[in-house]
Scaffold this motif. Structure first.
Motif, PDB file in Angstrom:
ATOM      1  N   ARG A   1     -28.483   1.742  10.628  1.00 16.35           N
ATOM      2  CA  ARG A   1     -28.549   0.597   9.734  1.00 16.35           C
ATOM      3  C   ARG A   1     -30.018   0.199   9.641  1.00 16.35           C
ATOM      4  N   LEU A   2     -30.473  -0.125   8.459  1.00 19.36           N
ATOM      5  CA  LEU A   2     -31.909  -0.298   8.219  1.00 19.36           C
ATOM      6  C   LEU A   2     -32.352  -1.741   8.469  1.00 19.36           C
ATOM      7  N   TYR A   3     -32.454  -2.088   9.749  1.00 24.47           N
ATOM      8  CA  TYR A   3     -32.928  -3.396  10.191  1.00 24.47           C
ATOM      9  C   TYR A   3     -34.211  -3.212  10.989  1.00 24.47           C
ATOM     10  N   PRO A   4     -35.060  -4.239  11.024  1.00 24.00           N
ATOM     11  CA  PRO A   4     -36.318  -4.117  11.773  1.00 24.00           C
ATOM     12  C   PRO A   4     -36.137  -3.720  13.232  1.00 24.00           C
ATOM     13  N   TYR A   5     -35.116  -4.289  13.907  1.00 19.82           N
ATOM     14  CA  TYR A   5     -34.948  -3.997  15.330  1.00 19.82           C
ATOM     15  C   TYR A   5     -34.514  -2.551  15.585  1.00 19.82           C
ATOM     16  N   LYS A   6     -34.088  -1.855  14.528  1.00 19.93           N
ATOM     17  CA  LYS A   6     -33.745  -0.444  14.666  1.00 19.93           C
ATOM     18  C   LYS A   6     -34.996   0.457  14.632  1.00 19.93           C
ATOM     19  N   ARG A   7     -36.129  -0.141  14.304  1.00 17.68           N
ATOM     20  CA  ARG A   7     -37.437   0.556  14.273  1.00 17.68           C
ATOM     21  C   ARG A   7     -37.465   1.735  13.309  1.00 17.68           C
ATOM     22  N   VAL A   8     -36.695   1.636  12.237  1.00 16.54           N
ATOM     23  CA  VAL A   8     -36.725   2.704  11.238  1.00 16.54           C
ATOM     24  C   VAL A   8     -38.084   2.755  10.541  1.00 16.54           C
ATOM     25  N   ASP A   9     -38.731   1.593  10.414  1.00 13.53           N
ATOM     26  CA  ASP A   9     -40.051   1.551   9.797  1.00 13.53           C
ATOM     27  C   ASP A   9     -41.087   2.261  10.652  1.00 13.53           C
ATOM     28  N   VAL A  10     -40.929   2.171  11.971  1.00  9.38           N
ATOM     29  CA  VAL A  10     -41.848   2.853  12.888  1.00  9.38           C
ATOM     30  C   VAL A  10     -41.720   4.365  12.735  1.00  9.38           C
ATOM     31  N   VAL A  11     -40.487   4.832  12.680  1.00  6.98           N
ATOM     32  CA  VAL A  11     -40.247   6.274  12.527  1.00  6.98           C
ATOM     33  C   VAL A  11     -40.807   6.769  11.194  1.00  6.98           C
ATOM     34  N   ALA A  12     -40.524   6.037  10.132  1.00  2.09           N
ATOM     35  CA  ALA A  12     -41.014   6.441   8.809  1.00  2.09           C
ATOM     36  C   ALA A  12     -42.543   6.480   8.770  1.00  2.09           C
ATOM     37  N   LYS A  13     -43.163   5.485   9.387  1.00  2.00           N
ATOM     38  CA  LYS A  13     -44.625   5.418   9.410  1.00  2.00           C
ATOM     39  C   LYS A  13     -45.226   6.640  10.093  1.00  2.00           C
ATOM     40  N   VAL A  14     -44.578   7.105  11.152  1.00  2.00           N
ATOM     41  CA  VAL A  14     -45.052   8.295  11.859  1.00  2.00           C
ATOM     42  C   VAL A  14     -45.092   9.486  10.920  1.00  2.00           C
ATOM     43  N   PHE A  15     -44.048   9.642  10.121  1.00  2.00           N
ATOM     44  CA  PHE A  15     -43.979  10.814   9.244  1.00  2.00           C
ATOM     45  C   PHE A  15     -44.925  10.710   8.049  1.00  2.00           C
ATOM     46  N   THR A  16     -45.375   9.521   7.720  1.00  2.00           N
ATOM     47  CA  THR A  16     -46.400   9.414   6.672  1.00  2.00           C
ATOM     48  C   THR A  16     -47.713  10.019   7.148  1.00  2.00           C
ATOM     49  N   LYS A  17     -47.869  10.136   8.462  1.00  2.00           N
ATOM     50  CA  LYS A  17     -49.097  10.686   9.053  1.00  2.00           C
ATOM     51  C   LYS A  17     -48.968  12.176   9.372  1.00  2.00           C
ATOM     52  N   ILE A  18     -47.754  12.725   9.188  1.00  2.00           N
ATOM     53  CA  ILE A  18     -47.541  14.152   9.463  1.00  2.00           C
ATOM     54  C   ILE A  18     -46.868  14.782   8.248  1.00  2.00           C
ATOM     55  N   PRO A  19     -47.579  15.018   7.185  1.00  2.00           N
ATOM     56  CA  PRO A  19     -46.972  15.516   5.935  1.00  2.00           C
ATOM     57  C   PRO A  19     -46.297  16.878   6.055  1.00  2.00           C
ATOM     58  N   SER A  20     -46.608  17.623   7.111  1.00  2.00           N
ATOM     59  CA  SER A  20     -45.996  18.943   7.276  1.00  2.00           C
ATOM     60  C   SER A  20     -44.602  18.867   7.899  1.00  2.00           C
TER      61      SER A  20
ATOM     62  N   SER B   1     -28.206   2.035   5.357  1.00  2.00           N
ATOM     63  CA  SER B   1     -28.483   0.955   4.419  1.00  2.00           C
ATOM     64  C   SER B   1     -28.809  -0.307   5.196  1.00  2.00           C
ATOM     65  N   GLY B   2     -29.393  -1.283   4.498  1.00  2.00           N
ATOM     66  CA  GLY B   2     -29.756  -2.532   5.154  1.00  2.00           C
ATOM     67  C   GLY B   2     -30.970  -3.163   4.499  1.00  2.00           C
ATOM     68  N   PRO B   3     -31.489  -4.238   5.075  1.00  2.00           N
ATOM     69  CA  PRO B   3     -32.595  -4.992   4.478  1.00  2.00           C
ATOM     70  C   PRO B   3     -33.869  -4.182   4.241  1.00  2.00           C
ATOM     71  N   LEU B   4     -34.086  -3.130   5.016  1.00  2.00           N
ATOM     72  CA  LEU B   4     -35.302  -2.327   4.856  1.00  2.00           C
ATOM     73  C   LEU B   4     -35.130  -1.170   3.864  1.00  2.00           C
ATOM     74  N   ALA B   5     -34.000  -1.135   3.182  1.00  2.00           N
ATOM     75  CA  ALA B   5     -33.724  -0.014   2.277  1.00  2.00           C
ATOM     76  C   ALA B   5     -34.782   0.120   1.182  1.00  2.00           C
ATOM     77  N   SER B   6     -35.211  -1.000   0.600  1.00  4.00           N
ATOM     78  CA  SER B   6     -36.206  -0.953  -0.485  1.00  4.00           C
ATOM     79  C   SER B   6     -37.528  -0.399   0.034  1.00  4.00           C
ATOM     80  N   TYR B   7     -37.908  -0.831   1.224  1.00  2.88           N
ATOM     81  CA  TYR B   7     -39.161  -0.345   1.829  1.00  2.88           C
ATOM     82  C   TYR B   7     -39.081   1.158   2.078  1.00  2.88           C
TER      83      TYR B   7
END
Length: 358
Positions: A202-221, A229-235
């Motif tokens: 579920r896409l909530y801040p406490y699930k740290r999905v944003d942290v995981v996604a941010k990591v992959f923005t730095k590793i394009p390979s 789904s959840g509040p962070l879905a748009s992000y």
């Protein structure tokens, strides 16, 4: 023995809802809940559910109203039906934060299966910041109600050692038993990896999905597939549009999700203070390792370097290092599947039925 199950609400089914559904089907027990969205819950078909069908059920998307209505439903509305439940059932199982308020009115045998941290912990989390200060509402109105309800149970069962410790420290109670939640291992299968990592949450801040996604923005390979789904879905959606290596699927069918598990390299699940965590075990059921956070109950289901990896903070930098060097680790699908079977639903039901009979 006739059993009834009380659960806060079925809107988006998470781990707690899956457990309640498994118990309901096995015990042939009806579920009493406040909010119920049948359109989102194909996995709980053929389960007898009684829910609040008032006008308020249409307002479940408004968090504040959902909270107030759920409290009213279990603490006041159901009180009128206490004689019905006392006369027609031998036992009751409770799950959730608010359903337990009704336990004080029942004279039958009552079990509280604790699947989450205390309500005060939840209100501290970022996703509960609102126009209403939940912390003060809890202190003024809910703290005593929660405590009185917990002490009214004949037996308390925690879903992890972590949750057992938290409740014993918070309320001064003795948790009678630990029964880990179940995973239906028979549904899953293994396929050769297709070179992507999977995040199911579920896409909530406490699930740290944003942290995981941010990591992959730095590793394009390296590729990341996100389901949920959840509040962070748009992000998350915006990130997936900007970075080609991040794919956001939103909600998917159970069949599709099982296929995603089967073909991934590994599952990433670094949620904050997760009570236990079924997602890593679903990954193991498919013969795939799980990367989890070293906190909460997540460490209780994973065998380090055998069925997954346990990350210490700081999570962003350490996850990045693990993903970049993932090929150096070697995991056996046999070990992963064997580990998952320790938590199979047959084991869970056997243990739970024993406690119910006792």
């Amino acid at each position: 023995m006739k059993t009834v199950i009380f659960h806060d609400f079925f809107i988006d089914i998470g781990g707690g809802g899956k457990v309640v559904n498994i118990l309901s089907k096995y015990l042939k027990a009806p579920i009493v809940t406040c909010f119920y969205d049948k359109s989102n819950l194909s996995t709980i078909q053929n389960t007898k559910i009684f829910h609040d069908n008032s006008f308020f059920n249409k307002l479940k998307s408004i968090r504040e109203l959902k909270l107030i209505r759920t409290i009213y439903f279990f603490n006041h509305k159901l009180k009128k039906l206490k004689n019905f439940f006392n006369e027609n059932f031998d036992s009751a199982i409770f799950s959730g934060f608010y359903s337990i308020y009704f336990a004080r009115f029942l004279e039958i045998y009552k079990i509280y299966y604790i699947q989450a941290e205390p309500l005060s912990y939840i209100f501290e989390r970022e996703n509960y910041k609102s126009l209403i200060t939940y912390k003060y509402i809890y202190e003024l109105f809910l703290k005593k109600l929660e405590r009185d309800s917990i002490f009214s149970f004949d037996k308390t069962i925690a879903n992890s050692n972590y949750i057992k410790k938290v409740y014993e420290e918070e309320f001064g109670i003795k948790v009678n038993k630990i029964i880990y939640p179940p995973v239906d291992t028979s549904k899953f299968y293994y396929r050769e990896p297709e070179d992507y990592f999977l995040l199911v949450s579920r896409l909530y801040p406490y699930k740290r999905v944003d942290v995981v996604a941010k990591v992959f923005t730095k590793i394009p390979s390296k590729k990341l597939v996100i389901v949920g789904s959840g509040p962070l879905a748009s992000y998350i959606r915006r990130l997936s549009q900007r970075y080609k290596n991040i794919k956001y699927l939103g909600k998917v069918s159970e069949k599709k999700l099982i296929e995603l598990y089967a073909r991934c390299n590994a599952v990433i699940y670094i949620s904050e203070k997760e009570p236990f965590g079924l997602v890593p075990l679903e990954a193991n059921s498919a013969g795939k390792p799980a990367i989890v956070a070293n906190e909460g109950g997540l460490t209780e289901g994973i065998i380090p370097f055998k069925t997954g990896l346990i990350l210490d903070p700081p999570y962003e930098s350490n996850l990045k290092e693990v993903i970049e060097n993932f090929d150096k680790y070697h995991f056996s699908k046999i070990d992963c599947i064997k580990n998952a079977k320790r938590f199979d639903k047959k084991v869970f039901l056997k243990n739970f039925l024993r406690e119910l009979k006792n």
